[in-house]
Design an enzyme around this catalytic site. Structure first.
Site, PDB file in Angstrom:
ATOM      1  N   CYS A 133       0.838  -1.202   0.000  1.00 55.00           N
ATOM      2  CA  CYS A 133       0.000   0.000   0.000  1.00 55.00           C
ATOM      3  C   CYS A 133       0.872   1.252   0.000  1.00 55.00           C
ATOM      4  O   CYS A 133       1.412   1.641   1.048  1.00 55.00           O
ATOM      5  CB  CYS A 133      -0.931   0.004   1.213  1.00 55.00           C
ATOM      6  SG  CYS A 133      -2.024   1.441   1.274  1.00 55.00           S
ATOM      7  N   CYS A 136      -0.572   4.103   2.134  1.00 58.21           N
ATOM      8  CA  CYS A 136      -0.387   3.904   3.576  1.00 58.21           C
ATOM      9  C   CYS A 136       1.049   4.175   4.011  1.00 58.21           C
ATOM     10  O   CYS A 136       1.285   4.835   5.030  1.00 58.21           O
ATOM     11  CB  CYS A 136      -0.744   2.468   3.964  1.00 58.21           C
ATOM     12  SG  CYS A 136      -2.341   1.874   3.387  1.00 58.21           S
ATOM     13  N   ASP A 137       2.008   3.646   3.260  1.00 56.84           N
ATOM     14  CA  ASP A 137       3.386   3.597   3.738  1.00 56.84           C
ATOM     15  C   ASP A 137       4.383   4.440   2.954  1.00 56.84           C
ATOM     16  O   ASP A 137       5.554   4.538   3.350  1.00 56.84           O
ATOM     17  CB  ASP A 137       3.869   2.137   3.731  1.00 56.84           C
ATOM     18  CG  ASP A 137       3.009   1.247   4.617  1.00 56.84           C
ATOM     19  OD1 ASP A 137       2.525   1.747   5.650  1.00 56.84           O
ATOM     20  OD2 ASP A 137       2.815   0.065   4.280  1.00 56.84           O
TER      21      ASP A 137
END
Length: 309
Positions: A133, A136-137
């Protein structure tokens, strides 16, 4: 007889349970084998959930969700639903242990799981430098070099996304052509800090106690090994949709799906089968974000209340 059966206990299922019970439905059961919370509970750091100012783990973020939903009457059954069929206006759900349940409506919120690429080191460093992701990261690699593995639309789109955060992105693909849309390919090729590393196999991802430090790729043309020194590797080789409960014995589905098995829904999360809804990562065009899955669950619950009158 249940008013609503929710299959799955992630953000979509929990939010649907909260909104449906608070909205007046009395018999609502969420079927989830383990503790509710979903895949996000495996994330070490969450900093992009609205209203959550402090960086917390996924487990901490989801900790109070089940308690809040159950305060209004949501029940939790620790059973895995293996099949759903519709008989007249009633759905019949069968669990793995053979028990059955009848419900007036069903919400499928089982999600999907990232497909693993299968190279050495993938399992060891998953969550410690290997991610699926970018949204997300990606921020954790601001100003650093990263690698993206894959050749479809998701891989190329996420490579472009990461290029705006990271100093350089290596796009690693086992072929020399891509499966992405022409416009996506063109956009990627125009991005100056993306380097294409094609026609290679990933030999391994390696690292130390702190996480990933690089990966090795092997050329399919001459067998040479190249090492990419990166602290982050993002894998986009597809997702496996967890749609088994709505699959018929002959492999077809009880509602319309796309060629990847993602459930086709409208803007109210309604499927082609009246009374059956789908929310979160199991549906088409899901954003794969907690806040979006929660929104899906709320949207579905509001319409289910109306559907049941």
């Amino acid at each position: 007889m249940l008013d609503l059966a929710i299959i799955g206990g992630g953000p979509a299922g929990l939010t649907a349970g909260l909104y449906s019970t608070r909205g007046g439905l009395k018999e609502v059961v969420m079927f989830e084998m383990g503790m509710p919370g979903g895949q996000i509970t495996g994330s070490s750091e969450i900093e992009n959930y609205p209203g959550q100012l402090e960086v917390v783990s996924g487990l901490d973020l989801m900790q109070s969700w089940p308690q809040q939903a159950m305060k209004f009457g949501l029940k939790h059954e620790m059973k895995k639903i293996s099949s759903v069929v519709k008989n007249g206006d009633i759905f019949i759900l069968t669990a793995d242990d053979g028990s059955t349940f009848e419900s007036k409506s069903v919400l499928l919120a089982t999600g999907s799981v990232p497909r693993r690429a299968g190279f050495k080191g993938e399992n060891e460093f998953f969550g410690r430098g290997i991610s699926t992701c970018a949204t997300c990261d990606g921020f954790f690699y601001k100003g650093k070099e990263v690698a993206v593995v894959g050749g479809g639309d998701s891989a190329l789109e996420e490579a472009v996304y990461l290029s705006k955060i990271c100093s350089k992105v290596y796009l690693v693909h086992r072929r020399d052509t891509y499966r992405a849309a022409p416009s996506t390919i063109e956009h990627m090729k125009k991005t100056e800090n993306i380097e294409e590393v094609t026609n290679v196999d990933v030999e391994e991802v390696f690292g130390d106690a702190s996480g990933v430090t690089g990966l090795k790729v092997k050329s399919k043309e001459d067998g040479t090994i190249r090492q990419l020194d990166v602290p982050g590797v993002f894998i986009f080789v597809g997702r496996d949709v967890l749609n088994e409960p709505i699959k018929n014995e002959d492999g077809t589905f009880i509602c319309d799906t796309d060629d990847q098995g993602q459930v086709i829904v409208d803007l109210k999360m309604r499927t082609s089968l009246s009374g059956l809804y789908a929310a979160g990562d199991v549906r088409i065009d899901a954003a794969k974000q907690v806040v979006c899955a929660a929104g899906d669950g709320a949207t579905a619950a509001v319409d289910i209340i109306d559907f049941l009158g």
